[in-house]
Design a protein around this motif. Structure first.
Motif, mmCIF file in Angstrom:
data_model
loop_
_atom_site.group_PDB
_atom_site.id
_atom_site.type_symbol
_atom_site.label_atom_id
_atom_site.label_comp_id
_atom_site.label_asym_id
_atom_site.label_seq_id
_atom_site.Cartn_x
_atom_site.Cartn_y
_atom_site.Cartn_z
ATOM 1 N N ASP A 1 0.819 -1.214 0.000
ATOM 2 C CA ASP A 1 0.000 0.000 0.000
ATOM 3 C C ASP A 1 0.855 1.269 0.000
ATOM 4 O O ASP A 1 0.507 2.267 -0.642
ATOM 5 N N ALA A 2 1.974 1.225 0.719
ATOM 6 C CA ALA A 2 2.823 2.420 0.820
ATOM 7 C C ALA A 2 3.447 2.795 -0.516
ATOM 8 O O ALA A 2 3.870 3.937 -0.708
ATOM 9 N N LEU A 3 3.504 1.863 -1.446
ATOM 10 C CA LEU A 3 4.141 2.110 -2.740
ATOM 11 C C LEU A 3 3.161 2.671 -3.766
ATOM 12 O O LEU A 3 3.582 3.158 -4.822
ATOM 13 N N GLU A 4 1.868 2.591 -3.471
ATOM 14 C CA GLU A 4 0.866 3.038 -4.436
ATOM 15 C C GLU A 4 0.971 4.540 -4.676
ATOM 16 O O GLU A 4 1.146 5.331 -3.752
ATOM 17 N N GLY A 5 0.850 4.907 -5.945
ATOM 18 C CA GLY A 5 0.887 6.320 -6.310
ATOM 19 C C GLY A 5 2.273 6.874 -6.563
ATOM 20 O O GLY A 5 2.404 8.036 -6.944
#
Length: 346
Positions: free
Chosen positions: A325-329
């Motif tokens: 999730d932390a890597l999204e975007g």
């Protein structure tokens, strides 16, 4: 000659005009030298690089102001790559040749030294980024051979050091575009620092007992310690052949003892023996990692250094039970606007 114009005045005028023309030519030549521009069709600094992650870092800094060409094709073993004779012509035109060093591309570096033109600069980034005391030796790169593991770029902070060195070399050869290179470095620094923080956050979601890496090749010795992974081994031995039966048995026992959920192979270099090791060791075999082959094709948003690290981390974290999730975007695309025309051999 016009009637009424003295002959000596006409001759003097021609001489003056010739002197002015020569002076303008000299100024133009001096301007070209000050720009550090190569004597080629583009009029830009001609830069040649080796493996794709380094080519991408050079492209991010040089942007549209340099003429960039990589010479190590994607999908080949960079440790055993032998440049074709035709590469000598490319190297002979370079104003700047950038390699990783640390014994990775020796045949190509030797060819560059033998064919470089007067005034050309050769830079080996790894030799400048770390000291001998910081060299790492492992299964694929044993200390008795004296050649350290050269995969510094898999650690984003070390890749940032590479980018700084690249900026320094480009600015020294092409001072008129120094501010442009500085701007690109500033943006790339922000991106790398952002990615580094996101990786820390993503890896924190991996169960502590799963933070172990066994890979086909020892490509992550600088990445692992940075993010708290234990490097438990590599399948490819130091001579870059398939492992012996004894080595296979040892790796299977190592996987069983470590209870690691997944081991990682290369998308570029399939290894049937790794599937066997995974099956007998009770782990999943994930054959999608890359170390010097960028994801996608040239022009794709992830066909960059940032895209390489982002993709590898997504694969590793997911396979070891963590969340991405932390890597999204995160934006892995090139940091400058426009088309650089950089050439990545396929």
């Amino acid at each position: 000659m016009h009637k009424g114009i003295p002959r000596h005045f006409a001759v003097t005028g021609r001489v003056a005009m010739l002197a002015i023309a020569l002076m303008l030519l000299a100024v133009a030549c001096a301007s070209d030298e000050g720009n550090g521009a190569a004597d080629n069709d583009t009029g830009k600094l001609k830069v040649v690089s080796t493996v794709s992650p380094i080519t991408s870092l050079v492209e991010n800094i040089g942007g549209t102001r340099i003429d960039l060409e990589g010479v190590v094709p994607e999908g080949v073993n960079s440790h055993t790559f032998e440049p074709a004779p035709s590469v000598a012509a490319i190297l002979s035109e370079a104003d700047l040749f950038i390699a990783n060093g640390l014994f990775l591309e020796e045949p190509t570096i030797e060819m560059a030294r033998a064919n470089k033109k007067a005034g050309a600069v050769i830079v080996t980034l790894g030799d400048k980024a770390v000291t001998r005391e910081e060299w790492v030796f492992d299964f694929s790169f044993p200390s008795e051979d004296g050649h350290p593991n050269p995969h510094l770029w898999t650690s984003p902070p070390l890749a940032l050091r590479y980018a700084e060195l690249i900026r320094d070399e480009l600015a020294a050869l092409d001072p008129d575009n120094a501010s442009y290179y500085d701007e690109n470095l500033a943006t790339l620094t922000e991106r790398i620092n952002d990615l580094d923080g996101r990786i820390v956050e993503a890896v924190a979601t991996v169960p502590p007992e799963n933070k172990k890496l066994l890979t086909y090749h020892d490509s992550f010795p600088y990445f692992g310690p940075r993010y708290g992974f234990e490097i438990i081994g590599a399948v490819q031995p130091s001579d870059f052949t398939e492992p012996s039966a004894r080595e296979v048995a040892q790796l299977i026992e190592q996987i069983r003892a470590s209870d690691v959920p997944a081991i990682f192979g290369s998308e570029v270099f399939p290894s049937p023996v790794m599937q066997q090791i995974a099956n007998e060791g009770g782990a999943e075999f994930v054959d999608q990692l890359r170390d010097d082959d960028l994801p996608g094709a040239p022009g794709d948003p992830r066909h960059t250094y940032l895209g390489l690290i982002l993709t590898d981390v997504e694969i590793i974290v997911t396979a070891l039970g963590g969340s991405t999730d932390a890597l999204e975007g995160f934006d892995p695309s090139l940091v400058f606007e426009g088309d650089s025309g950089a050439r990545y051999p396929q």
